[in-house]
Structures are given as structure tokens and as C-alpha cells.
Design a protein around this motif. Structure first.
Motif, PDB file in Angstrom:
ATOM      1  N   ASN A  37      52.110  18.987  40.481  1.00  0.00           N
ATOM      2  CA  ASN A  37      52.466  19.037  39.058  1.00  0.00           C
ATOM      3  C   ASN A  37      52.966  17.702  38.526  1.00  0.00           C
ATOM      4  O   ASN A  37      52.689  17.333  37.385  1.00  0.00           O
ATOM      5  N   ARG A  38      53.728  16.980  39.353  1.00  0.00           N
ATOM      6  CA  ARG A  38      54.318  15.715  38.884  1.00  0.00           C
ATOM      7  C   ARG A  38      53.239  14.728  38.419  1.00  0.00           C
ATOM      8  O   ARG A  38      53.369  14.096  37.360  1.00  0.00           O
ATOM      9  N   VAL A  39      52.179  14.596  39.195  1.00  0.00           N
ATOM     10  CA  VAL A  39      51.146  13.632  38.818  1.00  0.00           C
ATOM     11  C   VAL A  39      50.132  14.240  37.856  1.00  0.00           C
ATOM     12  O   VAL A  39      49.502  13.523  37.074  1.00  0.00           O
ATOM     13  N   TYR A  40      49.976  15.561  37.896  1.00  0.00           N
ATOM     14  CA  TYR A  40      48.999  16.188  37.008  1.00  0.00           C
ATOM     15  C   TYR A  40      49.487  16.180  35.564  1.00  0.00           C
ATOM     16  O   TYR A  40      48.706  15.941  34.640  1.00  0.00           O
ATOM     17  N   TYR A  41      50.781  16.419  35.355  1.00  0.00           N
ATOM     18  CA  TYR A  41      51.325  16.525  34.005  1.00  0.00           C
ATOM     19  C   TYR A  41      52.005  15.249  33.516  1.00  0.00           C
ATOM     20  O   TYR A  41      52.285  15.132  32.323  1.00  0.00           O
ATOM     21  N   GLY A  42      52.313  14.306  34.394  1.00  0.00           N
ATOM     22  CA  GLY A  42      53.125  13.148  34.022  1.00  0.00           C
ATOM     23  C   GLY A  42      52.429  12.205  33.058  1.00  0.00           C
ATOM     24  O   GLY A  42      51.262  11.856  33.249  1.00  0.00           O
ATOM     25  N   THR A  43      53.151  11.740  32.054  1.00  0.00           N
ATOM     26  CA  THR A  43      52.591  10.766  31.111  1.00  0.00           C
ATOM     27  C   THR A  43      52.244   9.472  31.820  1.00  0.00           C
ATOM     28  O   THR A  43      51.176   8.884  31.591  1.00  0.00           O
ATOM     29  N   ASP A  44      53.150   8.998  32.684  1.00  0.00           N
ATOM     30  CA  ASP A  44      52.932   7.727  33.365  1.00  0.00           C
ATOM     31  C   ASP A  44      51.726   7.771  34.300  1.00  0.00           C
ATOM     32  O   ASP A  44      51.009   6.776  34.449  1.00  0.00           O
ATOM     33  N   THR A  45      51.480   8.923  34.933  1.00  0.00           N
ATOM     34  CA  THR A  45      50.375   9.023  35.883  1.00  0.00           C
ATOM     35  C   THR A  45      49.061   9.419  35.220  1.00  0.00           C
ATOM     36  O   THR A  45      48.028   9.479  35.886  1.00  0.00           O
ATOM     37  N   ARG A  46      49.095   9.699  33.938  1.00  0.00           N
ATOM     38  CA  ARG A  46      47.884  10.088  33.201  1.00  0.00           C
ATOM     39  C   ARG A  46      47.461   9.050  32.163  1.00  0.00           C
ATOM     40  O   ARG A  46      46.367   9.138  31.612  1.00  0.00           O
ATOM     41  N   MET A  47      48.311   8.079  31.886  1.00  0.00           N
ATOM     42  CA  MET A  47      48.076   7.162  30.784  1.00  0.00           C
ATOM     43  C   MET A  47      46.854   6.267  30.993  1.00  0.00           C
ATOM     44  O   MET A  47      46.288   5.736  30.038  1.00  0.00           O
ATOM     45  N   PHE A  48      46.402   6.123  32.250  1.00  0.00           N
ATOM     46  CA  PHE A  48      45.281   5.202  32.482  1.00  0.00           C
ATOM     47  C   PHE A  48      44.029   5.614  31.717  1.00  0.00           C
ATOM     48  O   PHE A  48      43.235   4.761  31.303  1.00  0.00           O
ATOM     49  N   ALA A  49      43.836   6.913  31.503  1.00  0.00           N
ATOM     50  CA  ALA A  49      42.635   7.357  30.789  1.00  0.00           C
ATOM     51  C   ALA A  49      42.660   6.892  29.337  1.00  0.00           C
ATOM     52  O   ALA A  49      41.654   6.397  28.810  1.00  0.00           O
ATOM     53  N   ILE A  50      43.802   7.041  28.682  1.00  0.00           N
ATOM     54  CA  ILE A  50      43.923   6.586  27.289  1.00  0.00           C
ATOM     55  C   ILE A  50      43.803   5.066  27.215  1.00  0.00           C
ATOM     56  O   ILE A  50      43.160   4.518  26.312  1.00  0.00           O
ATOM     57  N   LEU A  51      44.400   4.367  28.174  1.00  0.00           N
ATOM     58  CA  LEU A  51      44.383   2.900  28.152  1.00  0.00           C
ATOM     59  C   LEU A  51      42.982   2.344  28.380  1.00  0.00           C
ATOM     60  O   LEU A  51      42.625   1.301  27.820  1.00  0.00           O
ATOM     61  N   ILE A  52      42.185   3.013  29.204  1.00  0.00           N
ATOM     62  CA  ILE A  52      40.805   2.553  29.417  1.00  0.00           C
ATOM     63  C   ILE A  52      40.022   2.647  28.108  1.00  0.00           C
ATOM     64  O   ILE A  52      39.284   1.725  27.732  1.00  0.00           O
ATOM     65  N   ILE A 112      45.828   0.373  35.709  1.00  0.00           N
ATOM     66  CA  ILE A 112      45.758   0.390  37.180  1.00  0.00           C
ATOM     67  C   ILE A 112      47.109   0.782  37.767  1.00  0.00           C
ATOM     68  O   ILE A 112      47.183   1.544  38.745  1.00  0.00           O
ATOM     69  N   VAL A 113      48.194   0.298  37.166  1.00  0.00           N
ATOM     70  CA  VAL A 113      49.536   0.699  37.620  1.00  0.00           C
ATOM     71  C   VAL A 113      49.689   2.212  37.488  1.00  0.00           C
ATOM     72  O   VAL A 113      50.227   2.888  38.380  1.00  0.00           O
ATOM     73  N   SER A 114      49.207   2.778  36.376  1.00  0.00           N
ATOM     74  CA  SER A 114      49.278   4.223  36.166  1.00  0.00           C
ATOM     75  C   SER A 114      48.493   4.969  37.238  1.00  0.00           C
ATOM     76  O   SER A 114      48.967   5.976  37.782  1.00  0.00           O
ATOM     77  N   ALA A 115      47.284   4.488  37.555  1.00  0.00           N
ATOM     78  CA  ALA A 115      46.465   5.133  38.584  1.00  0.00           C
ATOM     79  C   ALA A 115      47.114   5.027  39.960  1.00  0.00           C
ATOM     80  O   ALA A 115      47.059   5.970  40.765  1.00  0.00           O
ATOM     81  N   VAL A 116      47.736   3.891  40.242  1.00  0.00           N
ATOM     82  CA  VAL A 116      48.429   3.710  41.525  1.00  0.00           C
ATOM     83  C   VAL A 116      49.624   4.659  41.613  1.00  0.00           C
ATOM     84  O   VAL A 116      49.898   5.247  42.674  1.00  0.00           O
ATOM     85  N   LEU A 117      50.335   4.828  40.507  1.00  0.00           N
ATOM     86  CA  LEU A 117      51.448   5.783  40.483  1.00  0.00           C
ATOM     87  C   LEU A 117      50.961   7.199  40.784  1.00  0.00           C
ATOM     88  O   LEU A 117      51.617   7.953  41.513  1.00  0.00           O
ATOM     89  N   MET A 118      49.816   7.567  40.219  1.00  0.00           N
ATOM     90  CA  MET A 118      49.261   8.894  40.501  1.00  0.00           C
ATOM     91  C   MET A 118      49.008   9.061  41.987  1.00  0.00           C
ATOM     92  O   MET A 118      49.349  10.101  42.578  1.00  0.00           O
ATOM     93  N   ALA A 119      48.423   8.047  42.612  1.00  0.00           N
ATOM     94  CA  ALA A 119      48.123   8.124  44.044  1.00  0.00           C
ATOM     95  C   ALA A 119      49.404   8.155  44.876  1.00  0.00           C
ATOM     96  O   ALA A 119      49.512   8.912  45.847  1.00  0.00           O
ATOM     97  N   ALA A 120      50.383   7.332  44.494  1.00  0.00           N
ATOM     98  CA  ALA A 120      51.608   7.216  45.291  1.00  0.00           C
ATOM     99  C   ALA A 120      52.502   8.438  45.169  1.00  0.00           C
ATOM    100  O   ALA A 120      53.152   8.857  46.139  1.00  0.00           O
ATOM    101  N   LEU A 121      52.566   9.037  43.975  1.00  0.00           N
ATOM    102  CA  LEU A 121      53.469  10.165  43.741  1.00  0.00           C
ATOM    103  C   LEU A 121      52.839  11.513  44.054  1.00  0.00           C
ATOM    104  O   LEU A 121      53.524  12.535  44.014  1.00  0.00           O
TER     105      LEU A 121
END
Length: 645
Positions: A210-225, A194-203
């Protein structure tokens, strides 16, 4: 006795492998859906808006499978062989990746040298799985399909997977050793997701996603789910014998999530703010539901997605994903696909599958099962009898050639991308247009007031024109009436780089024209631009629209453009001449249908006028040269003056 025990061990391992295959074979079907979505998106983006959503599905599947296998290993042996895990991942991923990188770089060095910009950084960051962060600072938008698209862009997702593989065995081991309850492990992973998804929305920034599309931190929620599900829903611990109601529940959940995912593939726009502010997260949650139902041995979804075709494609999904961009980009650089997009799409798919099959048979499978401990002895045998190893000889020659060409590409990498003659021209004309726009704004009111009056006779003698107007008429193939009419017609022109390229000519013929153009502009950008210009009083009675060079125009986008301009304006929409892109005919059909739908929309058919005139264009076959701009401007002036008489 030892032989008997060994045989029992082999039987146990065989049963374990068979059990593992039975539980996870349905994931080949999910991989197939994901990779087909990605390919169809790049071959026909208007048909499949959300093909980029194949990546979150891959992430969920990877998160589940890797975590599940690590948990199963721990349950069996009470430990996790971390170095063994790294070795298996390297053997599975690296050979095909290195082959693709070397082959692509070699081709670029020989045939498309303009793509050598940043080649050293691109290759090296891919080899260390850091390319996604390199792309944030140096790369294109994933959705830019027109201007010098890189054949490596899609590899950003593999870098995130590689980073995940590096740390995940340690994370899983820590959770298994120090967090006793499954629900607590799930809670920890979901909080981070959820923190990762919130980062995607905030950034998220609409100007540069590009920052949220390619970022590890903003994409990690899919792997974690996916990983979280593996802790509470491990396939090998689920009971295959379930009651009718339980089976029905699993099937309904799986079927509903699959239908919802397919719907979102067709409707979710990768450039919309809503996608990054919750949309992609909920899409990933649905993917998790589908993965969970497929993982359950009592569900029918596993059998549904385990057919031979899906199994075949799913096993090759890694190679398909690797080779799709190079094949499509190199093919489309040589072939004008605009007039026959379906045929060329089928050719591209066939080429992708051919290259993938060759890689699967000759690179991926052999290297995955090769025992690297015998490498020294194999080399020694080869050196003793090189003539007895024809395949090895061929492989060595090919590898040396690819390495050599890649080295040449590294050496010849330009310091920076040099602007082409076209880019220099468009930049200069854009600056000149801005200056003329300031003067044009002042003229708009006077032209609007005068436009309702009859300012000249229908028949004007050429001899009555001023010397400047005579030159204008000859240069742009206009009649005296058309020259005088265009000079007295208020006009606002909004579009992409083709419009910018012609802006100087257009403002010579329409001195009161306000031109708003941008390189790479998409139809989705137009509504906000039109609204902004209307608020500033820059929307004239006549509005010229030149959009469609850079991508598809959907029915909704066309309606938004017309409604934003409004019924009190006459809209002149120029058809697209983009023979190198598959969306050309779709865009032009949409323009004609929009004109049929709205009385105030008029088609200026640049495509028909220019399709058999290659001398009108620069080398990209899209942007007119100076001679082509004369015809482009003439076509526009004749159409607008005629409509205003």
C-alpha cells in the motif's frame, strides 16, 4: 472600431481553441483505453492482469496536458493565471466528485452499514485530496476484491492529481522563468521522476504494498514523465507537415508502444515485486512514447485514436472512473454473479455508463460552464419564485436528502470495525489449529511409515469402532472404513479462510493433519508457502489445496502449485463455491483442467455438492456454517480415503 477589435479577438480565441482541440483530441482515445482497462480488470481480473495500469496512463496524459496548456498560456500572455487555473480545476473536478461521495455515503448509510467504518475520514480526505495518504494507514489493498471492499478505494489517484494541480502552476512558472533551456527543464523533471521510481522500488514490501501503491512520492514519476515531454514536445509548436520517413517513424513508435502497452495490460501482475521494481516505470515510459506520438500533428496515431466512439468515452472517462467502484460493489453485494459472470459484467458496464451519462449531462457539464459569480442573484431569484424553478427544486431536495443521509452516516460511524461472528469463529479456529499443528507434526512420520501397510480389513463392522469413532462416523456421515482410513492418513492442508473455517473439523477426522490457512490468501501466494513447508518437513504424502475463494487462478499459478508440491505427492484440490464473485466458474474450470493435466491431482467437487444447499452457508454464501462444515469435511475424507485404498 472597438466592435471590430472585439470580433478579431473572438476569432483568434476561436482559432486557438480549434487548434488546441486538433492537437489534443487523440488523448480521448488514450483515456478510453485506460479507463476500459481499469473496468475490465475489475470485472475480469484473470483476463486483464494489468488493468490497474490505466492509472499511470491517466497520470502521463494529465502531466502532459496540464503542463502543455500552462506553457501555451505563458507563450501567449507571458504569464500564468494561477487563480484562474485553480478555478477551472475545481469547476471541472469537484461537482462530480462531491456528487459521487454524497450519493455513495447515502447508499451505505441506508443499505450497507458495515462500510461506514472510517467514513468521516474517507469523505473529508477525499474533499481535500489527501485520501491516498489516508488509504496507506487505513485502507485495503487495491487488489482485495473479496472482503468488504470499499467503494472509495479507487479515489486515491484523484487525490494525487489534486495535489499535482495545487503545486504545478507554480513549478511550471518557475521553470519557465528561471531555467532557460528546454533540455534543462526536461533533465530536472526526469531526475525527480527517477528518484520517485527508485523510492517505489526501495520502499516496496510484498507484505504490504500500500505504501508504494498509494504514495504521492512513489507515484509522481508518471505525471513528471508526461510533464517533461510537454516542455520539449509541445503540440502547438510541432510541424504538421512532415516527410514520409518522419511520419513513418512516428507511426512505428506509436504503434509499437500501443501494442506493448496492450500486452502488458494482459500480463503484468499488480502483486508481483517486479512491477514495483522497474516494471511500472518502464510501462510509464512506453505510455509517454504513445502520448508523444498522439500529440504530434504529423502522426497518424492521433487520427487512429480520434474516432467518435473513443471521443465519446474519453470525454466521460472522469465520470466512468468515479462511478465504477460504487456501481460494481453495490451490484455485487445484492446479486450472485458467479454463475453468469459475462452477463452481469455487461449489466454493470451498462449501469456505469448510465450513471456516468446522467452525471455528465446534469452535473459535470452544467457546473463546468456555470458562472459562480451569479450564484447570489440566482439564489435570490429562486427564493422570490420557487415554483418557477422545477429543476432547481428537484436538485435542492435531492441535495438536502444526500447531505442529510451523509450526516447520519457520519454520526453513526462505528469507532472501529466490529468483527463479525464469522471472523470471530475463524480467528478462534486459527489459534486452535496452530496448537494442533504442533502435535500433528510429530504424528506425520509415524503416519507416513504406517500408510504403506494394510492396517485394517476393507470391511469393518460399525460395532467394532470405539465410542469416539462411532460418534465421528455419525457426525460426518462416514463409514467405519472411512473413519479408520482418515485417522491413519497423513495430510497437509493449505488454503484460505474457507479451509481455516473448517480446520477444527478437518483435524478431528484427520488427527495427523497440518493445516496452513490464511484469510484472503491468493493463488499467487501458494508457491512460496508450499516451498517453505516442504523445507520444514511439513508436506505430507497427501496435500489438500483449497484456493480460489479470493480470486482467479491462472494456468501458470496452477502449474506452480502442482510443481511446488511435486509428483511424489497426491494433490486433492477443492473446487470453489463463491456465487457472489465472477471468478467462481473460471477457478473451477482451471482446477478440472489441472486434474486432467496431472495424474496426481484429484478434484474434490465442493461446488457441485454445495451449489443447491443454501442452508450449508453463513450469510456471505461462501463460508460454510457448522452444518456445512460437516458436509465439507465428509466430502474431503471420502475422496482422500478412496484414493489411498
Amino acid at each position: 472600431m472597438n466592435h471590430f477589435n472585439t470580433e478579431l479577438t473572438r476569432m483568434g480565441l476561436r482559432r486557438q481553441r480549434q487548434s488546441k482541440r486538433r492537437y489534443i483530441t487523440g488523448f480521448d482515445g488514450i483515456r478510453t483505453l485506460a479507463v476500459l482497462g481499469v473496468i475490465i480488470y475489475h470485472l475480469a481480473p484473470s483476463t486483464l492482469q494489468g488493468g490497474y495500469l490505466g492509472v499511470p496512463i491517466f497520470f502521463v496524459v494529465s502531466g502532459y496536458l496540464i503542463t502543455y496548456l500552462l506553457i501555451q498560456e505563458f507563450d501567449t500572455t507571458k504569464k500564468i493565471d494561477i487563480w484562474g487555473f485553480y478555478g477551472r480545476r475545481v469547476k471541472r473536478l469537484y461537482p462530480a466528485l462531491v456528487t459521487m461521495i454524497l450519493g455513495t455515503t447515502a447508499y451505505i448509510t441506508l443499505f450497507q452499514r458495515s462500510l461506514l467504518v472510517n467514513i468521516r475520514g474517507t469523505v473529508l480526505t477525499n474533499l481535500i485530496y489527501g485520501y491516498n495518504w489516508f488509504e496507506i494507514g487505513h485502507g485495503q489493498s487495491y487488489f482485495d476484491r473479496f472482503s468488504g471492499e470499499s467503494p472509495f478505494t479507487h479515489l486515491w489517484s484523484l487525490s494525487i492529481e489534486g495535489q499535482f494541480y495545487l503545486v504545478w502552476p507554480l513549478v511550471v512558472l518557475g521553470l519557465l522563468l528561471f531555467v532557460r533551456k528546454k533540455t534543462q527543464r526536461l533533465a530536472i523533471l526526469m531526475v525527480v521522476a527517477i528518484v520517485s521510481a527508485v523510492l517505489m522500488a526501495a520502499l516496496y514490501s510484498p507484505n504490504n504494498p500500500n505504501r508504494v501503491y498509494y504514495g504521492t512520492d512513489t507515484r509522481m514519476f508518471a505525471i513528471l514523465i508526461g510533464a517533461g515531454m510537454a516542455f520539449v514536445w509541445p503540440a502547438h509548436k510541432l510541424n504538421a507537415t512532415v516527410g514520409r520517413n518522419q511520419r513513418l517513424t512516428l507511426d512505428i513508435l506509436g504503434g509499437a508502444s500501443l501494442i506493448a502497452l496492450v500486452y502488458l495490460f494482459f500480463t503484468m501482475n499488480g502483486q508481483a515485486a517486479s512491477t514495483y521494481r522497474g516494471g511500472m516505470f518502464w510501462f510509464t515510459v512506453l505510455s509517454g512514447v504513445l502520448v508523444g506520438t498522439v500529440a504530434h500533428p504529423g502522426s497518424d496515431m492521433n487520427r487512429l485514436l480520434s474516432n467518435p466512439v473513443f471521443s465519446y468515452v474519453g470525454k466521460r472517462s472522469y465520470g466512468i472512473y468515479l462511478y465504477q467502484f460504487p456501481v460494481m460493489i453495490f451490484y455485487e453485494a445484492k446479486i450472485n454473479i458467479g454463475n453468469h459472470p459475462l452477463f452481469h459484467a455487461l449489466v454493470e458496464v451498462a449501469l456505469i455508463m448510465l450513471v456516468t451519462e446522467m452525471s455528465y449531462r446534469w452535473i459535470e457539464n452544467p457546473m463546468r460552464h456555470y458562472h459562480y459569480g451569479q450564484l447570489t442573484s440566482d439564489i435570490s431569484r429562486y427564493l422570490k419564485q420557487p415554483g418557477a424553478h422545477r429543476f432547481a427544486n428537484t436538485f435542492a431536495v435531492a441535495a438536502a436528502l444526500l447531505f442529510g443521509l451523509t450526516a447520519v452516516g457520519f454520526v453513526q460511524q462505528p469507532a472501529a470495525a466490529k468483527p463479525t461472528a464469522l471472523q470471530k469463529t475463524i480467528t478462534a479456529r486459527q489459534a486452535a489449529t496452530k496448537k494442533k499443528n504442533a502435535a500433528a507434526v510429530k504424528k506425520q512420520k509415524a503416519l507416513e511409515a504406517a500408510s504403506s501397510k494394510k492396517k485394517h480389513d476393507k470391511a469393518v463392522a460399525f460395532s467394532k469402532l470405539s465410542e469416539a469413532d462411532k460418534k465421528l462416523a455419525k457426525y460426518y456421515y462416514l463409514t467405519p472404513e472411512e473413519v479408520l482410513g482418515s485417522k491413519q492418513t497423513p495430510l497437509t492442508a493449505i488454503g484460505d479462510s474457507v479451509l481455516l473455517d473448517d480446520s477444527g473439523d478437518l483435524q478431528d477426522v484427520f488427527p495427523g493433519a497440518i493445516v496452513n490457512g490464511k484469510v484472503g490468501r491468493q493463488a499467487s501466494d501458494m508457491k512460496d508457502i508450499i516451498n517453505s513447508m516442504a523445507q520444514q518437513g511439513q508436506l505430507a504424502k497427501n496435500v489438500l489445496v483449497n484456493i480460489g475463494t479470493n480470486g482467479y487462478v491462472t494456468p501458470e499459478q496452477a502449474d506452480d502449485i502442482v510443481h511446488a508440491i511435486g509428483p511424489n505427492h497426491q494433490i486433492f484440490w477443492v473446487t470453489a463455491h463463491v456465487p457472489t464473485r465472477e471468478w467462481q466458474n473460471s477457478v473451477n474450470n482451471r482446477i478440472h483442467k489441472t486434474a486432467d493435466k496431472y495424474q496426481n491431482v484429484h478434484v474434490i467437487d465442493w461446488y457441485t455438492a454445495a451449489k443447491n444447499e443454501p442452508k450449508w452457508f453463513v450469510s456471505d454464501h461462501v463460508h460454510p456454517n457448522d452444518y456445512g462444515n460437516r458436509h465439507y469435511t465428509s466430502l474431503i475424507a471420502k475422496a482422500i480415503v478412496k484414493a489411498n485404498n
